[in-house]
Design a protein around this motif. Structure first.
Motif, PDB file in Angstrom:
ATOM      1  N   ARG A   1       0.349  10.251   4.804  1.00 34.63           N
ATOM      2  CA  ARG A   1      -0.279   8.949   4.984  1.00 34.63           C
ATOM      3  C   ARG A   1       0.620   7.833   4.465  1.00 34.63           C
ATOM      4  N   GLY A   2       1.212   8.016   3.305  1.00 35.30           N
ATOM      5  CA  GLY A   2       2.080   7.008   2.749  1.00 35.30           C
ATOM      6  C   GLY A   2       3.306   6.753   3.609  1.00 35.30           C
TER       7      GLY A   2
ATOM      8  N   ARG B   1       0.846  -1.201   0.000  1.00 33.21           N
ATOM      9  CA  ARG B   1       0.000   0.000   0.000  1.00 33.21           C
ATOM     10  C   ARG B   1       0.877   1.244   0.000  1.00 33.21           C
ATOM     11  N   ALA B   2       1.914   1.260   0.832  1.00 37.40           N
ATOM     12  CA  ALA B   2       2.819   2.406   0.874  1.00 37.40           C
ATOM     13  C   ALA B   2       3.556   2.569  -0.456  1.00 37.40           C
TER      14      ALA B   2
ATOM     15  N   ASN C   1       2.392   1.943  -3.369  1.00 36.80           N
ATOM     16  CA  ASN C   1       1.472   2.620  -4.277  1.00 36.80           C
ATOM     17  C   ASN C   1       1.360   4.108  -3.961  1.00 36.80           C
ATOM     18  N   GLU C   2       1.439   4.448  -2.662  1.00 29.73           N
ATOM     19  CA  GLU C   2       1.307   5.846  -2.240  1.00 29.73           C
ATOM     20  C   GLU C   2       2.550   6.664  -2.575  1.00 29.73           C
ATOM     21  N   LEU C   3       3.731   6.072  -2.386  1.00 31.88           N
ATOM     22  CA  LEU C   3       4.978   6.831  -2.426  1.00 31.88           C
ATOM     23  C   LEU C   3       5.837   6.574  -3.647  1.00 31.88           C
TER      24      LEU C   3
ATOM     25  N   ILE D   1       2.213   4.788   6.718  1.00 31.93           N
ATOM     26  CA  ILE D   1       1.955   3.389   6.370  1.00 31.93           C
ATOM     27  C   ILE D   1       3.279   2.653   6.122  1.00 31.93           C
TER      28      ILE D   1
ATOM     29  N   HIS E   1       7.634   9.781  -9.550  1.00 33.60           N
ATOM     30  CA  HIS E   1       6.652   9.127  -8.703  1.00 33.60           C
ATOM     31  C   HIS E   1       5.717  10.145  -8.063  1.00 33.60           C
ATOM     32  N   PRO E   2       4.594   9.699  -7.513  1.00 35.06           N
ATOM     33  CA  PRO E   2       3.610  10.614  -6.953  1.00 35.06           C
ATOM     34  C   PRO E   2       4.187  11.481  -5.836  1.00 35.06           C
TER      35      PRO E   2
ATOM     36  N   HIS F   1       4.909  13.061  -2.408  1.00 33.42           N
ATOM     37  CA  HIS F   1       4.976  12.463  -1.067  1.00 33.42           C
ATOM     38  C   HIS F   1       3.744  12.820  -0.243  1.00 33.42           C
ATOM     39  N   THR F   2       3.226  11.874   0.500  1.00 35.73           N
ATOM     40  CA  THR F   2       2.089  12.119   1.376  1.00 35.73           C
ATOM     41  C   THR F   2       2.412  11.614   2.765  1.00 35.73           C
TER      42      THR F   2
END
Length: 310
Positions: A167-168, A100-101, A103-105, A171, A161-162, A164-165
């Motif tokens: 939440r990521g 999941r991380a 995918n986020e980061l 996680i 890459h997306p 940084h968040t």
């Protein structure tokens, strides 16, 4: 009591079986990554994780029975619970959070967060296992960490890459922390119990946890895939080599040497991936990655030449 088995090479330097297994784990995991590179196109992460661990468990359990003459392990209830919980925490939960991380980061940022694994194992080993590192191990730790950081952050990675968040990052940190906790909690049991049985029981806990996750309504949609499109032969080889053999060697490293040393040597896995990709897939090896490879293997040499203090 720390179990150690050591042999001498031609130069007279002591080489521990635990260190050798930790490095073997990193190398076989890297081969599995190369083999499984295309599997993610056809299988969602949770399904891939469940299928790989399920296949390994289906092969490993009968092998353990044959090698141990059909006798089941006689673990106290408390140790059995610890081994199964280690599988749920370290494979089912941690791997799911890791994907999941990812995918986020993206791979670059998650690779940097992953570098926190060995420091966390060092800290937990110090607090709960009374482990200490000698000067050579600390130097090796620094070199391996720097080398892996260089390899996992190629130029331009941050732009691909997306954004940084928070939440990521949270996680990702949770995933790495759970991996470290799961291996440290099972370390003492590994030292006194048969390796294959501990591996199989830990996998059983992981598969049970993954089945529980897959049964959740929110996760069912993430389990869908087209069976006819899955390269099953590649999946089988990747599972048995990159997941099964690698896991046995990984746990063997923690069984026969200190958790701190094994964790540092495990960090070389990402460097093995880079080297294999260059040799096998003809992917270019940039200057920065080459320096990272040299630093990592220099650090490994320091780890093998030094001796961990119990």
């Amino acid at each position: 009591m720390l179990l150690t088995l050591r042999t001498r090479n031609k130069t007279g330097v002591q080489v521990g079986i635990g260190e050798a297994m930790a490095l073997g784990s990193a190398a076989t995991w890297a081969v599995g990554v190369i083999l499984a590179r295309q599997l993610g196109v056809h299988l969602p992460p949770l399904a891939l994780n469940l299928l790989k661990n399920g296949l390994v468990l289906a092969v490993l359990a009968p092998v353990a029975l044959v090698l141990h003459a059909g006798t089941w392990p006689s673990l106290p209830a408390e140790e059995l619970a610890i081994v199964v919980a280690s599988g749920v925490i370290g494979i089912a939960l941690a791997d799911t959070l890791y994907f999941r991380a990812l995918n986020e980061l993206g791979a670059g940022r998650m690779g940097v967060i992953g570098n926190l694994y060995s420091p966390l194992v060092l800290l937990l080993g110090f607090l709960f296992l009374d482990e200490r590192l000698g000067a050579g191990q600390w130097l090796g730790f620094a070199l391996v960490g720097l080398g892996v950081l260089l390899v996992s952050r190629p130029p331009g990675e941050w732009r691909t890459h997306p954004q940084h968040t928070v939440r990521g990052v949270v996680i990702g940190l949770a995933a790495i922390a759970l991996m470290a906790i799961a291996i440290v909690m099972v370390k003492r049991t590994l030292e006194t119990q048969p390796l294959l049985w501990v591996t199989a029981l830990r996998l059983a806990g992981a598969v049970a946890g993954l089945l529980g996750l897959a049964a959740l309504p929110a996760m069912r949609a993430r389990m869908r895939f087209v069976a006819s499109e899955v390269p099953w032969r590649r999946l089988l080889v990747a599972a048995l080599l990159g997941q099964g053999l690698s896991m046995v060697l990984w746990l063997g490293g923690y069984k026969f040497t200190s958790a701190s040393v094994a964790a540092i040597l495990n960090e070389s896995a990402s460097v093995f991936v880079v080297v294999l990709a260059a040799l096998w897939l003809r992917e270019p090896l940039g200057k920065r990655a080459f320096i990272g490879v040299v630093l990592t293997f220099s650090g490994i040499s320091c780890m093998l030449l030094g001796r961990a203090m119990p």
